[in-house]
Design a protein around this motif. Structure first.
Motif, short mmCIF file in Angstrom:
data_model
loop_
_atom_site.label_atom_id
_atom_site.label_comp_id
_atom_site.label_asym_id
_atom_site.label_seq_id
_atom_site.Cartn_x
_atom_site.Cartn_y
_atom_site.Cartn_z
N GLU A 1 -2.98 -6.79 9.59
CA GLU A 1 -2.10 -5.75 10.11
C GLU A 1 -1.21 -5.25 8.99
O GLU A 1 -0.56 -6.03 8.30
CB GLU A 1 -1.24 -6.30 11.24
CG GLU A 1 -0.22 -5.30 11.77
CD GLU A 1 0.63 -5.85 12.90
OE1 GLU A 1 0.39 -7.02 13.30
OE2 GLU A 1 1.53 -5.14 13.38
N ALA A 2 -1.16 -3.97 8.83
CA ALA A 2 -0.27 -3.35 7.86
C ALA A 2 1.00 -2.90 8.56
O ALA A 2 0.95 -2.28 9.62
CB ALA A 2 -0.94 -2.15 7.19
N TYR B 1 0.84 -1.20 0.00
CA TYR B 1 0.00 0.00 0.00
C TYR B 1 0.88 1.25 0.00
O TYR B 1 1.93 1.27 0.62
CB TYR B 1 -0.88 0.06 1.26
CG TYR B 1 -1.58 -1.24 1.62
CD1 TYR B 1 -0.89 -2.24 2.30
CD2 TYR B 1 -2.91 -1.44 1.32
CE1 TYR B 1 -1.52 -3.43 2.64
CE2 TYR B 1 -3.55 -2.63 1.66
CZ TYR B 1 -2.84 -3.62 2.32
OH TYR B 1 -3.47 -4.79 2.66
N TYR C 1 0.47 5.37 1.00
CA TYR C 1 -0.33 6.41 1.64
C TYR C 1 0.45 7.71 1.56
O TYR C 1 1.68 7.73 1.43
CB TYR C 1 -0.59 6.09 3.12
CG TYR C 1 -1.57 4.96 3.36
CD1 TYR C 1 -1.16 3.63 3.29
CD2 TYR C 1 -2.90 5.22 3.67
CE1 TYR C 1 -2.06 2.60 3.51
CE2 TYR C 1 -3.81 4.20 3.89
CZ TYR C 1 -3.38 2.89 3.81
OH TYR C 1 -4.27 1.87 4.04
N PHE D 1 4.24 -0.56 8.37
CA PHE D 1 4.60 0.67 7.69
C PHE D 1 6.11 0.91 7.70
O PHE D 1 6.79 0.60 8.68
CB PHE D 1 3.92 1.87 8.35
CG PHE D 1 2.46 2.00 8.01
CD1 PHE D 1 1.50 1.25 8.67
CD2 PHE D 1 2.04 2.88 7.01
CE1 PHE D 1 0.16 1.37 8.36
CE2 PHE D 1 0.71 3.01 6.69
CZ PHE D 1 -0.25 2.26 7.37
N GLY D 2 6.59 1.52 6.63
CA GLY D 2 7.94 2.05 6.60
C GLY D 2 7.96 3.42 7.27
O GLY D 2 6.93 3.94 7.70
N GLN D 3 9.16 3.99 7.35
CA GLN D 3 9.30 5.29 8.02
C GLN D 3 8.95 6.45 7.10
O GLN D 3 8.86 7.59 7.56
CB GLN D 3 10.73 5.45 8.55
CG GLN D 3 11.03 4.50 9.69
CD GLN D 3 12.30 4.89 10.43
OE1 GLN D 3 12.65 6.05 10.55
NE2 GLN D 3 13.02 3.90 10.91
#
Lengths: 115, 115
Positions: free
Chosen positions: B103-104, B33, B35, B106-108
């Motif tokens: 659960e996703a 994904y 965002y 996420f990267g920073q």
């Protein structure tokens, strides 16, 4: 379309005091509910989620959230906060059974724990 | 890898230029994904990949934005003719299975600044 409202952009609280971070959502279909946390200089991490069953869900670090369908809320609580809880907290929803896997986030609440 | 990796961490570009942002998801995660998080806002969905194909690109704001995932792993978000309003943190996330309840991770993020 669904939406998420986090009424408080910033919440300062003294160490060892209780805290509640508010989250309300709007959706015409059933939703799954999530709280994500972002610690300073880190990516978003899942804190807890509600999918079904018991309306009270807990995290491993003492947070809990209760799904209230009638009030369309999913408030996050902790009875006694620590300095390490200082972070930004995001409430999010996804649509159950809609085949759309995107998360809709609130604007976030910055929790500052004061020593 | 151990987590979702995004490069570069920061990108400054001039208005009108083309940029590419890279995301390396967690190994074995089939769903990816993108965002976008503007200042003071929560993350907003852009696009979702299942394998190599874009399963949902409803969040892309206009045709200047495009994303690919040619081998079902690394993904690149491409922005043409950048505008100052494109300035934001671009977040990538991955999940093991594509469900509304997953659960996703996420990267920073990549902080893009268009000057």
């Amino acid at each position: 379309a669904q939406s998420v409202t986090q009424l408080d952009s910033q919440v300062p609280v003294f160490e060892e005091a209780p805290v509640e971070l508010r989250c309300n959502y709007s959706s015409s279909v059933s939703v799954y509910l999530f709280w994500y946390v972002q610690y300073p200089n880190q990516g978003l991490q899942l804190l807890l989620k509600y999918l079904s069953g018991s309306t009270l869900v807990e995290s491993i670090n003492g947070f809990e959230a209760e799904f209230n369908k009638s009030q369309t809320s999913f408030h996050l609580r902790k009875p006694s906060v620590h300095i390490s809880d200082t972070a930004e907290y995001f409430c999010a929803v996804s649509l159950s059974g809609a085949g759309s896997y995107q998360l809709t986030f609130g604007k976030g609440t910055k929790l500052s724990v004061i020593p | 890898g151990a987590g979702v990796s995004q490069t570069p961490s920061n990108k400054v570009t001039e208005k009108g230029k083309y940029v590419e942002l890279r995301c390396d998801p967690i190994s074995g995660h089939t769903a990816l994904y993108w965002y976008r998080q503007s200042l003071g806002q929560g993350p907003e969905f852009l696009i979702y990949f299942q394998g190599t194909g874009a399963a949902d690109d409803s969040g892309l704001p206009n045709d200047r934005f495009f994303a690919v995932r040619p081998e079902g792993s690394v993904s690149t978000l491409k922005i043409q003719r950048t505008e100052r309003g494109d300035s934001a943190v671009y977040l990538c996330a991955s999940s093991f299975v594509p469900t509304e309840a997953a659960e996703a991770f996420f990267g920073q993020g990549t902080r893009l600044t268009v000057v």
